[in-house]
Design a protein around this motif. Structure first.
Motif, PDB file in Angstrom:
ATOM      1  N   ILE A  43       0.830  -1.367   0.018  1.00  0.00           N
ATOM      2  CA  ILE A  43      -0.037  -0.048  -0.003  1.00  0.00           C
ATOM      3  C   ILE A  43       0.704   1.161  -0.056  1.00  0.00           C
ATOM      4  O   ILE A  43       0.233   2.641   0.247  1.00  0.00           O
ATOM      5  N   ASN A  46      -0.466   3.636  -2.233  1.00  0.00           N
ATOM      6  CA  ASN A  46      -1.725   4.254  -1.868  1.00  0.00           C
ATOM      7  C   ASN A  46      -1.545   5.526  -0.958  1.00  0.00           C
ATOM      8  O   ASN A  46      -2.163   6.591  -1.041  1.00  0.00           O
ATOM      9  N   GLU A  49      -0.759   8.355  -3.206  1.00  0.00           N
ATOM     10  CA  GLU A  49      -1.598   8.947  -4.082  1.00  0.00           C
ATOM     11  C   GLU A  49      -2.594   9.826  -2.862  1.00  0.00           C
ATOM     12  O   GLU A  49      -3.039  10.798  -3.326  1.00  0.00           O
ATOM     13  N   GLU A  50      -2.763   9.401  -1.743  1.00  0.00           N
ATOM     14  CA  GLU A  50      -3.603  10.106  -0.965  1.00  0.00           C
ATOM     15  C   GLU A  50      -3.097  11.440  -0.546  1.00  0.00           C
ATOM     16  O   GLU A  50      -3.770  12.386  -0.311  1.00  0.00           O
ATOM     17  N   ASP A  72      -8.382   9.985   4.641  1.00  0.00           N
ATOM     18  CA  ASP A  72      -7.833   9.002   3.658  1.00  0.00           C
ATOM     19  C   ASP A  72      -6.188   8.888   3.945  1.00  0.00           C
ATOM     20  O   ASP A  72      -5.810   7.910   4.108  1.00  0.00           O
ATOM     21  N   GLN A  76      -4.241   5.689   5.932  1.00  0.00           N
ATOM     22  CA  GLN A  76      -3.246   5.160   5.625  1.00  0.00           C
ATOM     23  C   GLN A  76      -2.173   4.962   6.859  1.00  0.00           C
ATOM     24  O   GLN A  76      -1.711   3.883   7.168  1.00  0.00           O
TER      25      GLN A  76
END
Length: 273
Positions: A43, A46, A49-50, A72, A76
Protein backbone atom coordinates in the motif's frame (compact mmCIF):
# COMPACT_ATOMS: atom_id res chain seq x y z
CA UNK A 1 -16.73 -0.53 25.80
CA UNK A 2 -16.50 -3.68 23.71
CA UNK A 3 -14.84 -3.59 20.30
CA UNK A 4 -18.25 -3.78 18.66
CA UNK A 5 -19.52 -0.86 20.72
CA UNK A 6 -16.48 1.23 19.80
CA UNK A 7 -17.04 0.47 16.10
CA UNK A 8 -20.52 1.98 16.34
CA UNK A 9 -19.58 4.78 18.77
CA UNK A 10 -20.72 8.29 17.81
CA UNK A 11 -18.81 10.18 20.52
CA UNK A 12 -16.81 12.87 18.62
CA UNK A 13 -13.93 12.52 21.07
CA UNK A 14 -13.45 8.80 20.30
CA UNK A 15 -13.50 8.76 16.50
CA UNK A 16 -9.77 8.04 16.05
CA UNK A 17 -10.20 5.10 18.44
CA UNK A 18 -13.27 4.05 16.43
CA UNK A 19 -11.36 4.19 13.13
CA UNK A 20 -8.59 2.04 14.63
CA UNK A 21 -11.15 -0.50 15.85
CA UNK A 22 -12.77 -0.65 12.41
CA UNK A 23 -9.38 -1.26 10.79
CA UNK A 24 -8.64 -4.04 13.30
CA UNK A 25 -11.99 -5.64 12.42
CA UNK A 26 -11.26 -5.41 8.68
CA UNK A 27 -7.88 -7.10 9.17
CA UNK A 28 -9.31 -10.11 11.00
CA UNK A 29 -9.55 -13.47 9.17
CA UNK A 30 -13.34 -13.03 9.07
CA UNK A 31 -13.02 -9.39 7.96
CA UNK A 32 -12.30 -7.99 4.50
CA UNK A 33 -10.16 -10.28 2.29
CA UNK A 34 -8.52 -7.33 0.53
CA UNK A 35 -7.65 -5.42 3.71
CA UNK A 36 -6.42 -8.59 5.39
CA UNK A 37 -4.10 -9.37 2.47
CA UNK A 38 -2.25 -6.04 2.44
CA UNK A 39 1.31 -5.44 3.65
CA UNK A 40 3.35 -2.32 4.33
CA UNK A 41 4.86 -2.62 0.85
CA UNK A 42 1.62 -3.29 -1.01
CA UNK A 43 0.00 0.00 0.00
CA UNK A 44 2.96 2.34 -0.49
CA UNK A 45 1.36 3.72 -3.65
CA UNK A 46 -1.86 4.36 -1.73
CA UNK A 47 -0.02 6.57 0.76
CA UNK A 48 1.61 8.56 -2.05
CA UNK A 49 -1.67 8.97 -3.94
CA UNK A 50 -3.62 10.08 -0.86
CA UNK A 51 -0.98 12.67 0.05
CA UNK A 52 -1.10 14.16 -3.44
CA UNK A 53 -4.90 14.24 -3.42
CA UNK A 54 -4.72 16.06 -0.10
CA UNK A 55 -2.33 18.61 -1.62
CA UNK A 56 -4.70 19.02 -4.56
CA UNK A 57 -7.57 19.88 -2.20
CA UNK A 58 -5.41 22.42 -0.36
CA UNK A 59 -4.39 24.13 -3.58
CA UNK A 60 -8.02 24.26 -4.70
CA UNK A 61 -9.04 25.61 -1.26
CA UNK A 62 -11.74 22.94 -1.31
CA UNK A 63 -12.14 22.59 2.45
CA UNK A 64 -14.89 19.91 2.50
CA UNK A 65 -12.76 17.86 0.12
CA UNK A 66 -9.67 18.50 2.26
CA UNK A 67 -11.52 17.09 5.27
CA UNK A 68 -12.20 13.92 3.29
CA UNK A 69 -8.65 13.66 1.94
CA UNK A 70 -7.11 14.16 5.40
CA UNK A 71 -9.27 11.25 6.50
CA UNK A 72 -7.83 9.15 3.69
CA UNK A 73 -4.28 10.04 4.77
CA UNK A 74 -5.19 9.19 8.37
CA UNK A 75 -6.54 5.86 7.15
CA UNK A 76 -3.12 5.03 5.70
CA UNK A 77 -1.48 5.85 9.06
CA UNK A 78 -4.01 3.68 10.91
CA UNK A 79 -3.57 0.90 8.33
CA UNK A 80 0.22 0.78 8.73
CA UNK A 81 -0.01 1.07 12.53
CA UNK A 82 -2.45 -1.84 12.66
CA UNK A 83 -0.19 -4.05 10.55
CA UNK A 84 2.72 -3.19 12.83
CA UNK A 85 0.63 -4.03 15.89
CA UNK A 86 -0.14 -7.47 14.44
CA UNK A 87 3.55 -8.26 13.91
CA UNK A 88 5.49 -9.02 17.13
CA UNK A 89 8.75 -8.11 15.36
CA UNK A 90 7.50 -4.57 14.75
CA UNK A 91 5.79 -4.28 18.11
CA UNK A 92 3.96 -0.96 17.96
CA UNK A 93 0.50 0.36 17.23
CA UNK A 94 -1.32 3.63 16.76
CA UNK A 95 -0.89 4.71 20.40
CA UNK A 96 2.87 4.24 20.18
CA UNK A 97 2.96 6.25 16.94
CA UNK A 98 1.03 9.08 18.64
CA UNK A 99 3.24 8.82 21.74
CA UNK A 100 6.43 9.18 19.70
CA UNK A 101 4.92 12.12 17.83
CA UNK A 102 3.91 13.92 21.03
CA UNK A 103 7.32 13.39 22.63
CA UNK A 104 9.05 14.63 19.47
CA UNK A 105 6.88 17.76 19.28
CA UNK A 106 7.70 18.67 22.88
CA UNK A 107 11.38 17.80 22.51
CA UNK A 108 11.85 19.79 19.30
CA UNK A 109 10.08 22.89 20.62
CA UNK A 110 12.27 23.78 23.61
CA UNK A 111 11.46 27.45 22.90
CA UNK A 112 7.83 26.63 23.79
CA UNK A 113 8.11 23.83 26.34
CA UNK A 114 11.59 24.61 27.64
CA UNK A 115 13.94 27.53 28.20
CA UNK A 116 15.45 28.13 24.75
CA UNK A 117 14.71 31.34 22.87
CA UNK A 118 13.44 31.54 19.28
CA UNK A 119 11.47 34.59 18.19
CA UNK A 120 11.39 34.13 14.40
CA UNK A 121 10.50 31.28 12.07
CA UNK A 122 14.15 31.01 10.93
CA UNK A 123 15.34 30.77 14.53
CA UNK A 124 12.76 28.05 15.18
CA UNK A 125 14.06 26.04 12.22
CA UNK A 126 17.59 26.39 13.58
CA UNK A 127 16.51 25.08 16.98
CA UNK A 128 14.58 22.22 15.37
CA UNK A 129 17.59 21.20 13.26
CA UNK A 130 19.99 21.32 16.22
CA UNK A 131 17.70 19.17 18.37
CA UNK A 132 17.18 16.74 15.51
CA UNK A 133 20.94 16.31 14.99
CA UNK A 134 21.41 15.63 18.71
CA UNK A 135 18.56 13.12 18.72
CA UNK A 136 20.04 11.14 15.87
CA UNK A 137 23.56 11.42 17.26
CA UNK A 138 24.83 12.88 14.01
CA UNK A 139 26.74 15.91 15.31
CA UNK A 140 29.98 14.36 14.05
CA UNK A 141 28.55 13.17 10.73
CA UNK A 142 28.37 15.23 7.51
CA UNK A 143 25.94 18.13 7.72
CA UNK A 144 23.83 16.70 4.89
CA UNK A 145 23.73 13.21 6.40
CA UNK A 146 20.40 11.58 5.40
CA UNK A 147 19.00 14.94 4.26
CA UNK A 148 15.90 14.29 2.18
CA UNK A 149 16.56 10.57 2.04
CA UNK A 150 13.79 8.78 0.15
CA UNK A 151 12.26 11.93 -1.33
CA UNK A 152 11.67 12.39 -5.07
CA UNK A 153 14.66 14.11 -6.69
CA UNK A 154 13.09 17.57 -7.03
CA UNK A 155 11.92 17.67 -3.41
CA UNK A 156 15.31 16.41 -2.23
CA UNK A 157 17.09 19.15 -4.20
CA UNK A 158 14.82 21.69 -2.49
CA UNK A 159 15.58 20.23 0.95
CA UNK A 160 19.34 19.99 0.32
CA UNK A 161 19.66 23.60 -0.81
CA UNK A 162 17.40 24.85 1.97
CA UNK A 163 19.59 23.14 4.55
CA UNK A 164 22.93 24.44 3.25
CA UNK A 165 21.45 27.95 3.01
CA UNK A 166 21.01 27.83 6.81
CA UNK A 167 24.80 27.80 7.20
CA UNK A 168 25.34 30.58 4.65
CA UNK A 169 26.07 28.55 1.52
CA UNK A 170 23.82 30.52 -0.81
CA UNK A 171 23.76 33.28 -3.40
CA UNK A 172 23.73 36.80 -1.94
CA UNK A 173 20.66 37.73 -4.01
CA UNK A 174 18.10 36.40 -6.51
CA UNK A 175 19.95 37.94 -9.45
CA UNK A 176 22.92 35.67 -8.83
CA UNK A 177 20.72 32.59 -9.19
CA UNK A 178 19.17 33.93 -12.41
CA UNK A 179 22.66 34.49 -13.81
CA UNK A 180 23.58 30.94 -12.85
CA UNK A 181 20.46 29.67 -14.66
CA UNK A 182 21.62 31.53 -17.80
CA UNK A 183 25.05 29.95 -17.43
CA UNK A 184 23.57 26.46 -17.03
CA UNK A 185 21.23 27.07 -20.00
CA UNK A 186 24.25 27.97 -22.17
CA UNK A 187 25.97 24.75 -21.06
CA UNK A 188 22.85 22.77 -21.98
CA UNK A 189 22.89 24.45 -25.41
CA UNK A 190 26.49 23.31 -25.88
CA UNK A 191 25.34 19.69 -25.56
CA UNK A 192 22.81 19.93 -28.43
CA UNK A 193 25.23 18.50 -31.04
CA UNK A 194 25.87 15.47 -28.79
CA UNK A 195 23.87 12.22 -29.03
CA UNK A 196 21.03 11.81 -26.51
CA UNK A 197 22.90 9.12 -24.57
CA UNK A 198 26.01 11.24 -24.01
CA UNK A 199 26.61 11.58 -20.23
CA UNK A 200 27.01 15.37 -20.53
CA UNK A 201 23.41 15.75 -21.75
CA UNK A 202 21.89 14.33 -18.56
CA UNK A 203 24.47 16.04 -16.37
CA UNK A 204 23.93 19.53 -17.76
CA UNK A 205 20.13 19.21 -17.76
CA UNK A 206 20.36 18.04 -14.14
CA UNK A 207 22.48 21.07 -13.23
CA UNK A 208 19.92 23.39 -14.85
CA UNK A 209 17.01 21.79 -12.99
CA UNK A 210 18.94 21.92 -9.72
CA UNK A 211 19.63 25.64 -10.15
CA UNK A 212 15.99 26.37 -10.98
CA UNK A 213 15.01 24.59 -7.75
CA UNK A 214 17.39 26.95 -5.95
CA UNK A 215 15.57 29.97 -7.36
CA UNK A 216 12.23 28.44 -6.32
CA UNK A 217 13.55 28.04 -2.78
CA UNK A 218 14.77 31.62 -2.61
CA UNK A 219 11.41 32.90 -3.87
CA UNK A 220 9.55 30.80 -1.26
CA UNK A 221 8.00 28.64 -3.99
CA UNK A 222 7.70 24.88 -3.58
CA UNK A 223 9.07 23.55 -6.92
CA UNK A 224 6.87 20.45 -6.81
CA UNK A 225 3.72 22.54 -6.40
CA UNK A 226 4.90 25.04 -9.02
CA UNK A 227 5.45 22.25 -11.54
CA UNK A 228 2.09 20.75 -10.66
CA UNK A 229 0.42 24.11 -11.35
CA UNK A 230 2.29 24.35 -14.67
CA UNK A 231 1.10 20.83 -15.57
CA UNK A 232 -2.49 21.82 -14.84
CA UNK A 233 -2.19 24.99 -16.90
CA UNK A 234 -0.73 23.08 -19.83
CA UNK A 235 -3.47 20.44 -19.63
CA UNK A 236 -6.17 23.12 -19.49
CA UNK A 237 -4.76 25.00 -22.46
CA UNK A 238 -4.17 21.88 -24.54
CA UNK A 239 -7.75 20.75 -23.94
CA UNK A 240 -8.89 24.17 -25.14
CA UNK A 241 -6.58 23.86 -28.17
CA UNK A 242 -8.18 20.54 -29.02
CA UNK A 243 -11.66 22.09 -28.77
CA UNK A 244 -10.53 24.98 -30.97
CA UNK A 245 -9.31 22.57 -33.65
CA UNK A 246 -12.55 20.60 -33.49
CA UNK A 247 -14.42 23.83 -34.09
CA UNK A 248 -12.47 24.12 -37.32
CA UNK A 249 -13.25 20.53 -38.31
CA UNK A 250 -9.71 19.40 -37.48
CA UNK A 251 -8.35 16.57 -35.34
CA UNK A 252 -5.10 16.47 -33.40
CA UNK A 253 -3.78 13.84 -35.80
CA UNK A 254 -4.86 15.82 -38.86
CA UNK A 255 -3.78 19.32 -37.82
CA UNK A 256 -0.43 20.71 -38.92
CA UNK A 257 2.12 22.10 -36.50
CA UNK A 258 1.29 25.61 -37.74
CA UNK A 259 -2.45 25.11 -37.14
CA UNK A 260 -1.74 23.82 -33.62
CA UNK A 261 0.50 26.79 -32.86
CA UNK A 262 -2.14 29.24 -34.11
CA UNK A 263 -4.78 27.58 -31.94
CA UNK A 264 -2.39 27.56 -28.96
CA UNK A 265 -1.73 31.28 -29.25
CA UNK A 266 -5.48 31.94 -29.57
CA UNK A 267 -6.13 29.95 -26.40
CA UNK A 268 -3.46 31.85 -24.47
CA UNK A 269 -4.80 35.18 -25.69
CA UNK A 270 -8.36 34.29 -24.73
CA UNK A 271 -7.24 33.07 -21.29
CA UNK A 272 -5.34 36.26 -20.54
CA UNK A 273 -8.27 38.38 -21.74
Amino acid sequence: MTDEEIIHCQDPARQVERAAAIMARLRRPDGCPWDAAQTHDSIISNMIEECYECIDAIRAKDWPHLREELGDVLMQVIFHARMAEENPEEGFGLNEVALDLSEKLVRRHPHVFGTEQADTADEVLGVWDAVKRREHAIEDKPYLHDCGKGLPAMLRAYKLTKKVAKVGFDWPDHAGVVEKIREETDEVAETLPLPDDAPQVEEELGDLLFTIVNLCRRRKVDPELALDAANRKFERRFNALESCLKGQGLTLAGATAEQMETAWQAVKKAEKA
